[in-house]
Design a protein around this motif. Sequence first.
Motif, short mmCIF file in Angstrom:
data_model
loop_
_atom_site.label_atom_id
_atom_site.label_comp_id
_atom_site.label_asym_id
_atom_site.label_seq_id
_atom_site.Cartn_x
_atom_site.Cartn_y
_atom_site.Cartn_z
N ARG A 295 0.84 -1.18 0.00
CA ARG A 295 0.00 0.00 0.00
C ARG A 295 0.88 1.24 0.00
N PRO A 296 0.64 2.18 -0.90
CA PRO A 296 1.54 3.32 -1.07
C PRO A 296 1.78 4.11 0.22
N ARG A 297 0.76 4.32 1.01
CA ARG A 297 0.93 5.14 2.21
C ARG A 297 1.82 4.43 3.22
N LEU A 298 1.58 3.14 3.45
CA LEU A 298 2.39 2.38 4.40
C LEU A 298 3.82 2.24 3.90
N ALA A 299 3.97 1.93 2.62
CA ALA A 299 5.32 1.78 2.06
C ALA A 299 6.10 3.08 2.16
N ALA A 300 5.46 4.21 1.86
CA ALA A 300 6.14 5.50 1.95
C ALA A 300 6.54 5.81 3.39
N THR A 301 5.67 5.47 4.34
CA THR A 301 5.97 5.70 5.75
C THR A 301 7.15 4.85 6.19
N LEU A 302 7.17 3.58 5.77
CA LEU A 302 8.29 2.72 6.15
C LEU A 302 9.60 3.21 5.55
N ARG A 303 9.56 3.69 4.31
CA ARG A 303 10.79 4.22 3.70
C ARG A 303 11.26 5.47 4.42
N ALA A 304 10.32 6.28 4.93
CA ALA A 304 10.70 7.50 5.64
C ALA A 304 11.24 7.18 7.04
N VAL A 305 10.61 6.23 7.73
CA VAL A 305 11.01 5.90 9.10
C VAL A 305 12.24 5.00 9.13
N ARG A 306 12.35 4.12 8.13
CA ARG A 306 13.47 3.18 8.01
C ARG A 306 13.67 2.34 9.27
N PRO A 307 12.68 1.52 9.63
CA PRO A 307 12.82 0.73 10.86
C PRO A 307 13.88 -0.36 10.73
N ALA A 308 14.66 -0.56 11.79
CA ALA A 308 15.61 -1.67 11.82
C ALA A 308 14.89 -2.94 12.23
N VAL A 309 13.84 -2.78 13.02
CA VAL A 309 13.03 -3.90 13.47
C VAL A 309 11.58 -3.49 13.33
N MET A 310 10.75 -4.42 12.86
CA MET A 310 9.34 -4.11 12.70
C MET A 310 8.53 -5.22 13.35
N VAL A 311 7.77 -4.87 14.38
CA VAL A 311 6.91 -5.83 15.05
C VAL A 311 5.51 -5.60 14.51
N THR A 312 4.90 -6.66 13.99
CA THR A 312 3.60 -6.52 13.37
C THR A 312 2.86 -7.85 13.43
N GLU A 313 1.58 -7.79 13.17
CA GLU A 313 0.83 -9.02 13.02
C GLU A 313 1.08 -9.56 11.62
N SER A 314 0.56 -10.71 11.32
CA SER A 314 0.89 -11.35 10.04
C SER A 314 0.22 -10.69 8.84
N ARG A 315 -0.93 -10.08 8.99
CA ARG A 315 -1.67 -9.56 7.84
C ARG A 315 -0.90 -8.51 7.03
N PRO A 316 -0.28 -7.50 7.65
CA PRO A 316 0.49 -6.55 6.83
C PRO A 316 1.64 -7.22 6.08
N VAL A 317 2.28 -8.19 6.70
CA VAL A 317 3.37 -8.90 6.03
C VAL A 317 2.81 -9.69 4.85
N GLU A 318 1.67 -10.33 5.04
CA GLU A 318 1.04 -11.07 3.95
C GLU A 318 0.69 -10.14 2.80
N ARG A 319 0.25 -8.93 3.11
CA ARG A 319 -0.07 -7.96 2.05
C ARG A 319 1.18 -7.55 1.28
N PHE A 320 2.28 -7.32 2.01
CA PHE A 320 3.53 -6.98 1.35
C PHE A 320 3.95 -8.11 0.41
N VAL A 321 3.94 -9.34 0.90
CA VAL A 321 4.36 -10.48 0.09
C VAL A 321 3.46 -10.63 -1.14
N ALA A 322 2.14 -10.47 -0.94
CA ALA A 322 1.22 -10.58 -2.08
C ALA A 322 1.49 -9.50 -3.12
N ALA A 323 1.78 -8.28 -2.66
CA ALA A 323 2.08 -7.19 -3.59
C ALA A 323 3.38 -7.45 -4.34
#
Length: 125
Positions: free
Chosen positions: A3-31
Motif C-alpha cells: 500500500r503506497p501510504r504504508l510503504a512511503a511511511t516505512l521508507r521515511a522511518v526506516r525501521p531496523a526492526v518491525m513488530v507486526t501481526e501477520s496480515r500486513p506482512v502477507e499484504r507486502f508479500v502478495a504485492a
Amino acid sequence: MPRPRLAATLRAVRPAVMVTESRPVERFVAAFRRDAETDGRAGAFGLAVDVAVQYAEAKEHKRFGTGSGPSAKLAVQHDVLDRGIYAEFRHALGERRCPRCWPPSSAGLTSRAEDPSGRHRPLQQ
C-alpha cells in the motif's frame, strides 16, 4: 508494491526492526508476488521465498540444537538472493539493517553473526 501510504511511511522511518501481526506482512508479500508476476519473474520470486523459509528453518533448528544449520548450498543461495531480490524487499521496507548484525555497506555483505544463545554480537572485521 505494498500500500503506497504504508510503504512511503516505512521508507521515511526506516525501521531496523518491525513488530507486526501477520496480515500486513502477507499484504507486502502478495504485492511483491503480483509485481514479480507482472515483470515475468514469478519463478525467481518463488525461489526466493522457498530459500528464505528453508534458511530461517535451518537457522532456527541450529539455535534450538535440533539441526546443524543451513547447508553450504543453502547459505550460498541465500547470500546471492540477499544481494538481489531480498535487497529489493529491504528497499521497499526502508532498507535499514540492525547495525549490530551487519557491517556498513562499504564493508560488503557478510553473514550475520550470532552467539549460541541467539543474541546479536558485532561482526569481527
